[in-house]
Motif scaffolding. Structure first.
Motif, PDB file in Angstrom:
ATOM      1  N   SER A 281     -38.582  -9.225  -9.048  1.00 44.82           N
ATOM      2  CA  SER A 281     -37.348  -8.473  -9.332  1.00 44.82           C
ATOM      3  C   SER A 281     -36.212  -9.422  -9.734  1.00 44.82           C
ATOM      4  N   ASN A 282     -36.536 -10.668  -9.989  1.00 39.45           N
ATOM      5  CA  ASN A 282     -35.541 -11.683 -10.341  1.00 39.45           C
ATOM      6  C   ASN A 282     -34.414 -11.752  -9.309  1.00 39.45           C
ATOM      7  N   GLY A 283     -34.799 -11.603  -8.059  1.00 38.14           N
ATOM      8  CA  GLY A 283     -33.837 -11.773  -6.971  1.00 38.14           C
ATOM      9  C   GLY A 283     -32.950 -10.559  -6.708  1.00 38.14           C
ATOM     10  N   ILE A 284     -33.180  -9.461  -7.444  1.00 35.17           N
ATOM     11  CA  ILE A 284     -32.360  -8.260  -7.173  1.00 35.17           C
ATOM     12  C   ILE A 284     -32.742  -7.706  -5.796  1.00 35.17           C
ATOM     13  N   PHE A 285     -34.047  -7.648  -5.546  1.00 29.43           N
ATOM     14  CA  PHE A 285     -34.509  -7.234  -4.226  1.00 29.43           C
ATOM     15  C   PHE A 285     -34.653  -8.478  -3.359  1.00 29.43           C
ATOM     16  N   GLU A 312     -55.025 -14.964  -9.264  1.00 23.48           N
ATOM     17  CA  GLU A 312     -55.048 -15.432 -10.661  1.00 23.48           C
ATOM     18  C   GLU A 312     -53.977 -14.756 -11.520  1.00 23.48           C
ATOM     19  N   MET A 313     -53.281 -13.773 -10.966  1.00 21.86           N
ATOM     20  CA  MET A 313     -52.258 -13.075 -11.755  1.00 21.86           C
ATOM     21  C   MET A 313     -50.991 -13.916 -11.816  1.00 21.86           C
ATOM     22  N   GLU A 314     -50.319 -13.854 -12.963  1.00 26.16           N
ATOM     23  CA  GLU A 314     -49.046 -14.568 -13.069  1.00 26.16           C
ATOM     24  C   GLU A 314     -47.933 -13.673 -12.541  1.00 26.16           C
ATOM     25  N   ILE A 315     -47.154 -14.220 -11.631  1.00 25.25           N
ATOM     26  CA  ILE A 315     -46.032 -13.484 -11.039  1.00 25.25           C
ATOM     27  C   ILE A 315     -44.744 -14.102 -11.571  1.00 25.25           C
ATOM     28  N   GLY A 316     -43.865 -13.259 -12.039  1.00 27.30           N
ATOM     29  CA  GLY A 316     -42.577 -13.795 -12.509  1.00 27.30           C
ATOM     30  C   GLY A 316     -41.577 -12.672 -12.663  1.00 27.30           C
ATOM     31  N   PRO A 317     -40.304 -13.015 -12.860  1.00 28.08           N
ATOM     32  CA  PRO A 317     -39.287 -11.976 -13.024  1.00 28.08           C
ATOM     33  C   PRO A 317     -39.609 -11.068 -14.215  1.00 28.08           C
ATOM     34  N   ALA A 318     -39.511  -9.746 -14.017  1.00 27.13           N
ATOM     35  CA  ALA A 318     -39.757  -8.806 -15.118  1.00 27.13           C
ATOM     36  C   ALA A 318     -38.755  -9.117 -16.234  1.00 27.13           C
ATOM     37  N   GLU A 319     -39.258  -9.148 -17.466  1.00 35.02           N
ATOM     38  CA  GLU A 319     -38.395  -9.569 -18.582  1.00 35.02           C
ATOM     39  C   GLU A 319     -37.094  -8.791 -18.686  1.00 35.02           C
ATOM     40  N   LYS A 320     -37.206  -7.493 -18.441  1.00 36.15           N
ATOM     41  CA  LYS A 320     -36.006  -6.646 -18.584  1.00 36.15           C
ATOM     42  C   LYS A 320     -34.952  -6.935 -17.528  1.00 36.15           C
ATOM     43  N   LEU A 321     -35.323  -7.715 -16.534  1.00 42.45           N
ATOM     44  CA  LEU A 321     -34.349  -8.024 -15.473  1.00 42.45           C
ATOM     45  C   LEU A 321     -33.706  -9.397 -15.690  1.00 42.45           C
ATOM     46  N   VAL A 322     -34.015  -9.993 -16.828  1.00 38.97           N
ATOM     47  CA  VAL A 322     -33.419 -11.302 -17.139  1.00 38.97           C
ATOM     48  C   VAL A 322     -32.516 -11.126 -18.350  1.00 38.97           C
ATOM     49  N   ASP A 323     -31.275 -11.455 -18.218  1.00 40.67           N
ATOM     50  CA  ASP A 323     -30.368 -11.458 -19.374  1.00 40.67           C
ATOM     51  C   ASP A 323     -29.231 -12.445 -19.109  1.00 40.67           C
ATOM     52  N   PRO A 327     -29.321 -14.589 -15.238  1.00 42.60           N
ATOM     53  CA  PRO A 327     -30.322 -15.535 -15.737  1.00 42.60           C
ATOM     54  C   PRO A 327     -31.566 -15.557 -14.841  1.00 42.60           C
ATOM     55  N   ARG A 328     -32.629 -16.071 -15.427  1.00 43.57           N
ATOM     56  CA  ARG A 328     -33.888 -16.127 -14.687  1.00 43.57           C
ATOM     57  C   ARG A 328     -33.723 -17.001 -13.434  1.00 43.57           C
ATOM     58  N   LEU A 329     -34.026 -16.445 -12.285  1.00 45.84           N
ATOM     59  CA  LEU A 329     -33.868 -17.196 -11.023  1.00 45.84           C
ATOM     60  C   LEU A 329     -35.133 -17.939 -10.619  1.00 45.84           C
ATOM     61  N   TYR A 330     -36.289 -17.352 -10.976  1.00 42.94           N
ATOM     62  CA  TYR A 330     -37.547 -17.932 -10.497  1.00 42.94           C
ATOM     63  C   TYR A 330     -38.501 -18.227 -11.642  1.00 42.94           C
ATOM     64  N   LYS A 331     -39.342 -19.251 -11.415  1.00 39.18           N
ATOM     65  CA  LYS A 331     -40.369 -19.588 -12.403  1.00 39.18           C
ATOM     66  C   LYS A 331     -41.521 -18.575 -12.309  1.00 39.18           C
ATOM     67  N   THR A 332     -42.401 -18.647 -13.283  1.00 38.20           N
ATOM     68  CA  THR A 332     -43.615 -17.827 -13.210  1.00 38.20           C
ATOM     69  C   THR A 332     -44.664 -18.641 -12.446  1.00 38.20           C
ATOM     70  N   VAL A 333     -45.321 -18.010 -11.494  1.00 37.75           N
ATOM     71  CA  VAL A 333     -46.278 -18.750 -10.656  1.00 37.75           C
ATOM     72  C   VAL A 333     -47.600 -17.995 -10.508  1.00 37.75           C
ATOM     73  N   LYS A 334     -48.612 -18.767 -10.150  1.00 33.65           N
ATOM     74  CA  LYS A 334     -49.906 -18.163  -9.810  1.00 33.65           C
ATOM     75  C   LYS A 334     -50.222 -18.579  -8.381  1.00 33.65           C
ATOM     76  N   ASN A 335     -50.975 -17.802  -7.684  1.00 36.26           N
ATOM     77  CA  ASN A 335     -51.398 -18.122  -6.317  1.00 36.26           C
ATOM     78  C   ASN A 335     -50.233 -18.602  -5.439  1.00 36.26           C
ATOM     79  N   LYS A 355     -37.730 -21.852  -7.570  1.00 36.42           N
ATOM     80  CA  LYS A 355     -36.455 -21.519  -8.230  1.00 36.42           C
ATOM     81  C   LYS A 355     -36.324 -22.282  -9.531  1.00 36.42           C
ATOM     82  N   VAL A 356     -35.732 -21.651 -10.536  1.00 34.81           N
ATOM     83  CA  VAL A 356     -35.443 -22.358 -11.783  1.00 34.81           C
ATOM     84  C   VAL A 356     -34.307 -23.341 -11.469  1.00 34.81           C
ATOM     85  N   PRO A 357     -34.501 -24.624 -11.815  1.00 37.49           N
ATOM     86  CA  PRO A 357     -33.476 -25.605 -11.423  1.00 37.49           C
ATOM     87  C   PRO A 357     -32.119 -25.337 -12.082  1.00 37.49           C
TER      88      PRO A 357
END
Ligand SMILES: O=C(O)CCC(=O)C(=O)O
Ligand SMILES: [Fe+2]
Length: 357
Positions: A281-285, A312-323, A327-335, A355-357
């Protein structure tokens, strides 16, 4: 705890310490290892009570006009404290009590019965956190940890045969939780005006996603004010479903740097957002930091079901929640769970690592 401190006192063989045994004996030297010297503001009963929203699951999934109101309740609960009480979730009061009862029966079995299910090298089974260092402050809890999903990876040697309905009940309970998990994921997306499968698409196939059940048992703890049932942490799951003890409180949530106690609603399931949903949720939740304070005179038992996306799924902020405004708060991660445990052992907040630096 600093990394160097851990390294300095690493034990060659992890220790196996059962709190239920300690609680029965009068050995005081081992109690030292549970004590938080700084006190860490551990108080039971004297912290304010958290106002936790009650969200009606039946309404959430309906198409009635009232569903809209329920969606905004859900959104505001997850934005403010990251948890809510799920009511009207489809499980009867008597079934929830049966689950509590079977957990109680398991922990009341003679030690030699329970240790048939003792954890070995992995997290699964009866025991508690591995003790990796003499400096580690121990939690006043014993657990039974069972990997329920994927089914192909089940280890039946850790599923108690006694009480007799344990396996069947756990299976039924988890099937209900799976349904709730899907409804809540869809509703979270809808509440943010996203396409309803937006988060579920990151979650992965139901058969491959991970579900872990953790039966927590907190014996009465005579030394109050300096011992924790569970250290402060946020969960590494996407969503955690917590069946609280029917009578004994103990869970506290950190909000605006203040600890609050979480009240019990016997027929509700407490939904705690895990860090993976905070990332999506890009930190909204918010994934709440929480801890458990043991009771001085009574046992407390809870059941946490951790719902975790397929590794194996990539987890990351939903695109529509980044503008630009968010800004994007977290990187995309697996496991994420493996990242989580690496940082948890070092006493750090795992989500900081992604966190995105
Ligand atoms: O027992 C509780 O109230 C909380 C348990 C918990 O936070 C956990 O198992 O992660
Ligand atoms: Fe937790």
């Amino acid at each position: 705890m600093a990394e160097t401190e851990i390294v300095a006192s690493v034990l060659t063989e992890p220790e196996f310490i059962l709190v239920q045994e300690i609680a029965k004996s009068s050995k005081s030297n081992i109690m030292e290892r549970f004590i938080h010297k700084d006190g860490d503001g551990i108080k039971n009963g004297s912290v304010p009570v958290l106002e936790v929203a009650e969200v009606d699951i039946n309404l959430l999934k309906s198409s009635s006009p009232a569903a809209k109101n329920e969606l905004s309740k859900l959104r505001s609960a997850l934005e403010s404290c990251g948890c809510f009480q799920a009511i009207n979730h489809g499980m009867t009061d008597s079934f929830l009590d049966e689950i509590r009862e079977m957990s109680k029966q398991f922990f009341s079995l003679p030690m030699e019965e329970k240790t048939k299910y003792a954890r070995t090298d992995n997290m699964e089974g009866y025991g508690n956190d591995p003790v990796l260092s003499q400096n580690q402050i121990l939690d006043w809890t014993d657990r039974l940890y069972i990997n329920v999903n994927p089914k192909s990876q089940r280890k039946h040697q850790f599923w108690p045969e006694n009480p007799p309905k344990f396996r069947e009940n756990l299976e039924e309970y988890v099937n209900n939780v799976k349904v709730l998990n899907e409804i809540i994921f869809r509703s979270m997306a809808k509440s943010l005006d996203l396409e309803e499968s937006c988060f579920l698409n990151q979650y992965g196939d139901d058969e491959q996603a991970i579900i872990r059940a953790r039966f927590n048992f907190y014996p009465p703890c005579p030394t109050s004010g300096s011992i924790l049932g569970l250290k402060p942490h946020a969960d590494g799951s996407a969503i955690t479903f917590l069946l609280q003890d029917r009578e004994v409180e103990g869970l506290q949530v950190l909000k605006d740097e203040q600890w609050y106690s979480v009240p019990i609603i016997p027929n509700a399931i407490l939904v705690n957002l895990g860090e993976q949903a905070e990332i999506m949720s890009n930190g909204i939740f918010k994934s709440p930091v929480h801890r458990v304070v043991p009771n001085m005179t009574r046992d407390r038992q809870t059941l946490a079901i951790f719902c975790i996306p397929h590794p194996e799924m990539e987890i990351g902020p939903a695109e529509k929640l980044v503008d630009e405004s968010r800004p994007r708060l977290y990187k995309t991660v697996k496991n994420y769970v493996s990242i989580y445990f690496k940082h948890y052992q070092l006493g750090k907040r795992p989500i900081e690592a992604v966190k995105v630096p």
